[in-house]
Design a protein around this motif. Structure first.
Motif, PDB file in Angstrom:
ATOM      1  N   ASP A   1      -3.940   6.047   2.156  1.00 10.85           N
ATOM      2  CA  ASP A   1      -3.830   5.157   3.313  1.00 10.85           C
ATOM      3  C   ASP A   1      -2.475   5.255   4.009  1.00 10.85           C
ATOM      4  OD1 ASP A   1      -6.466   3.772   3.023  1.00 10.85           O
ATOM      5  OD2 ASP A   1      -5.597   3.225   1.101  1.00 10.85           O
TER       6      ASP A   1
ATOM      7  N   ASN B   1       0.786  -1.233   0.000  1.00  7.63           N
ATOM      8  CA  ASN B   1       0.000   0.000   0.000  1.00  7.63           C
ATOM      9  C   ASN B   1       0.816   1.280   0.000  1.00  7.63           C
ATOM     10  OD1 ASN B   1      -3.026  -0.821   0.413  1.00  7.63           O
ATOM     11  ND2 ASN B   1      -1.872  -2.165   1.764  1.00  7.63           N
TER      12      ASN B   1
ATOM     13  N   ARG C   1      -6.692  -2.779   3.467  1.00 11.30           N
ATOM     14  CA  ARG C   1      -5.863  -1.577   3.570  1.00 11.30           C
ATOM     15  C   ARG C   1      -6.336  -0.639   4.669  1.00 11.30           C
ATOM     16  NH1 ARG C   1      -8.501   2.646   0.464  1.00 11.30           N
ATOM     17  NH2 ARG C   1     -10.336   1.789  -0.593  1.00 11.30           N
ATOM     18  N   HIS C   2      -7.608  -0.709   5.047  1.00 13.45           N
ATOM     19  CA  HIS C   2      -8.106   0.166   6.100  1.00 13.45           C
ATOM     20  C   HIS C   2      -7.540  -0.206   7.469  1.00 13.45           C
ATOM     21  CE1 HIS C   2     -11.805   1.304   3.445  1.00 13.45           C
ATOM     22  NE2 HIS C   2     -10.726   2.002   3.166  1.00 13.45           N
TER      23      HIS C   2
ATOM     24  N   LYS D   1      -6.595  12.356   5.472  1.00 13.37           N
ATOM     25  CA  LYS D   1      -7.823  11.591   5.276  1.00 13.37           C
ATOM     26  C   LYS D   1      -8.757  11.939   6.415  1.00 13.37           C
ATOM     27  CE  LYS D   1      -9.096   6.911   3.733  1.00 13.37           C
ATOM     28  NZ  LYS D   1      -8.624   5.512   3.610  1.00 13.37           N
TER      29      LYS D   1
END
Length: 689
Positions: free
Chosen positions: A174, A167, A437-438, A214
């Motif tokens: 992210d 990622n 990925r979170h 984010k």
């Protein structure tokens, strides 16, 4: 040479070697991350990030994708802008008026003659620096807790982490969020023990960066609140200032006032940073550079707030009415809340509400097993071994050091544990289950904890276990190269990974170059006579990568003839998550499919028997519409058939290859349905992507 001189020389030699090792590991991580992604096509969200970032720099306009963080989009676009490669579509392109970042991005990369490969490579090189920063923070934080050996052990596990390698080099938000969230928690914890101008300045800028990374940045608020409460009730003095002017605050009220003052300064600086990032302007649109228009999909801030619950709606509307924050920032917040529910796939199930077991399963199957072994050794060490005594030059430094008092691991590791606890509580209750990925922001904290395993290095058995697990981790990470996004540990058969997780956990549209190579190899092997069909999930351009195949998943087409050949299907597409008729093939879909077939067959018979007139010579609009519906239903029925068939091959585990014969095609389109779900179709809630 005196013993003191020998000791000093040895220490200097070790310090030089340590720095060389750290630099080498950071460079290795960067090289592997960039190398693994250099021959991958652009992933689904990257095209929006890089296009929006270029527009931010070039036009000072923020209509494109304001929901995904101003800073990471600017960051990945920076090398493209600096090298003069940001040749965006002309201002008269229709996409500007509707803020359609996907259409603009497709034109920018694949239709205007730009070198898409070079643009993607430059953006990913800059994005990969977030991974380097994460590794460096993990090393420094772990070293402050567990010494040099612990810091290096944490750095090794972080640098070789498949999740970070997958990622960090992607042009998404992210890794940027992970970097700033980890750094902010550490800086807050340091500030709660010693307030200095340098720390206040760093924390203020880091918090500003976090809120530009984010909208998940709001998690810093409960994390910081818990740390502040824990610190205020701790008897340890709070040091303010440095040198001879340093004061030690011992009273609860004095400590609370100092913390409140620091909080105010950090908030003010972060607030200013956010406004600067949006050009110190409330409006998202810059009419002096681009034509007036609306946001994509939800059109306006007022429209976006209609899709969110009353409480956040009231907060956003109040902030907008007083122009407390830039409009695109508020719109991005409303957009994220409006999209809190999306279709998700998990182990054969479909849902809009998500599953409590989704993220635990992701962690279990997408984290290397040796990582769990290192964490187990670390937990055992923390339970059985006392913290080392930290030395300090002065009494005030000793009192201000969070690693000095109290002498227990629980307090020293409190910020790491709180970060993990808060993030996991939010994750478990989240309905947005679209990707492993979170969980990326939880990995640095786990790698920091791994450093505790170094406490076993003083024993032969412990040394053997630790280095064996490190070697296993390195070998496993090397063997999966370059397919880190599709990594699964041995608990899941990678050949069947698409039956458990898809989307950004496995297939994000990254393997078009690999598919082109696969097709070239097999064409050379004599399969040129077989037609190629492609059902691709992603925003890359198959044509750009030289793939000549018939696209199946294009709504509105009725000209697809299913012939024996090679069917290349993205794993995410196979599970039909984002289709107009999502989920399993059910009775409703089957009934509609059979009804369309019979109706069009009857129309064809009637047309043959009718007198020849201009009306009967060509298809009518109504007939075309019905044909399109049937074509789309045939495509979905084909996917349902393929879900129950083992792939003949794969490309990077994300694109599945099926060789279908005429018998297979007849079974898929005309035979009994391979699955017939009794449950009703999924209904649409919040707007989808």
């Amino acid at each position: 040479m005196s013993p003191i001189a020998k000791f000093a020389a040895t220490r200097l030699s070790w310090q030089t070697a340590r720095r060389a090792i750290v630099t080498g590991l950071l460079a290795l991580h960067f090289a592997v991350a960039v190398g693994s992604i250099s021959n991958k096509s652009i992933t689904y969200d990257e095209i929006a990030h890089v296009t929006a970032g270029c527009a931010y720099w070039q036009y000072n306009d923020y209509r494109l994708q304001p929901e995904n963080g101003n800073l990471p989009q600017r960051w990945c676009a920076l090398p493209i802008v600096l090298t003069g490669r940001a040749n965006l579509p002309n201002v008269d392109h229709a996409g500007w008026k509707t803020a359609d970042v996907w259409t603009l991005g497709d034109a920018f990369l694949f239709r205007l003659g730009n070198d898409a490969r070079q643009i993607i490579f430059l953006g990913r090189c800059f994005a990969a620096l977030w991974g380097v920063g994460i590794c460096l923070i993990v090393y420094c934080w772990s070293r402050s807790l567990f010494g040099d050996a612990g810091g290096l052990l944490s750095l090794v596990s972080c640098a070789w982490c498949p999740t970070l390698l997958a990622n960090a080099p992607l042009m998404t938000s992210d890794a940027c969020l992970t970097f700033f969230l980890t750094w902010c928690v550490w800086l807050v914890w340091q500030l709660l023990h010693e307030v200095t101008r340098t720390r206040v300045a760093l924390a203020s800028l880091a918090i500003g960066g976090l809120f530009l990374a984010k909208l998940s940045a709001v998690l810093i608020l409960p994390i910081a609140a818990i740390l502040v409460v824990a610190r205020c009730f701790q008897a340890m003095p709070l040091a303010v200032g440095t040198g001879p002017n340093q004061r030690l605050l011992t009273k609860f009220a004095d400590k609370a006032k100092a913390i409140a003052g620091v909080t105010g300064v950090c908030t003010l600086v972060a607030f200013v940073v956010v406004w600067i990032a949006y050009g110190a302007r409330y409006d998202a649109f810059n009419p002096s550079q681009l034509p007036s228009g609306s946001y994509y999909k939800l059109k306006s801030l007022e429209t976006a707030t209609k899709f969110i619950p009353p409480r956040p709606r009231s907060i956003i509307q109040t902030l907008a009415a007083h122009e407390v924050l830039p409009e695109p920032y508020l719109y991005g917040a409303a957009f994220v809340v409006a999209h809190r529910e999306r279709y998700s796939f998990f182990q054969g199930e479909y849902s809009l509400k998500g599953w409590k077991s989704f993220f635990p399963f992701c962690l279990l199957v997408k984290t290397p097993l040796p990582m769990f072994g290192l964490l187990a050794l670390a937990m055992a060490a923390l339970l059985l071994k006392k913290p080392p005594v930290t030395t300090a030059a002065t009494e005030s430094q000793r009192l201000a050091d969070p690693n000095c008092q109290p002498a227990n691991w629980a307090y020293r590791l409190l910020p790491v544990l709180v970060l993990l606890g808060v993030y996991w509580v939010v994750s478990l209750w989240s309905s947005l289950n679209i990707g492993h990925r979170h969980l990326l922001p939880t990995y640095p904290a786990m790698h920091i904890l791994v450093g505790a395993a170094a406490l076993w290095l003083t024993r032969p058995v412990g040394k053997f276990l630790v280095w064996s697990l490190v070697a296993w981790l390195g070998i496993e990470s090397a063997l999966v190269f370059p397919h880190y996004l599709a990594y699964f540990n041995p608990l899941v058969d990678r050949q069947a990974a698409h039956q458990h997780l898809v989307d950004s956990s496995l297939d994000w549209g990254q393997d078009l170059p690999g598919l082109q190579q696969w097709l070239s190899t097999h064409n050379a092997a004599g399969e040129t006579q077989q037609p190629v069909y492609l059902a691709y999930f992603g925003t890359g351009s198959p044509k750009y990568y030289g793939i000549q195949g018939r696209a199946l998943n294009r709504i509105g087409r009725s000209d697809i003839d299913y012939l024996p050949g090679i069917y290349c299907v993205s794993a995410t597409t196979l599970q039909a998550i984002y289709e107009a008729q999502p989920g399993r093939w059910n009775h409703e879909y089957e009934s509609r499919y059979q009804d369309l077939k019979q109706r069009l067959a009857s129309d064809a018979e009637a047309k043959q028997e009718a007198p020849v007139t201009p009306e009967t010579l060509g298809p009518t609009k109504a007939n075309d519409k019905e044909q399109n519906k049937l074509s789309y239903s045939r495509y979905l029925r084909m996917l349902a058939y393929l879900r129950h068939r083992q792939p003949d091959d794969h490309v990077g585990h994300s694109i599945l290859i099926f060789r279908l014969t005429e018998k297979d095609i007849h079974a898929a389109l005309d035979g009994p349905p391979p699955e017939l779900d009794d449950r009703p179709s999924l209904t649409r809630g919040a707007p989808q992507r």
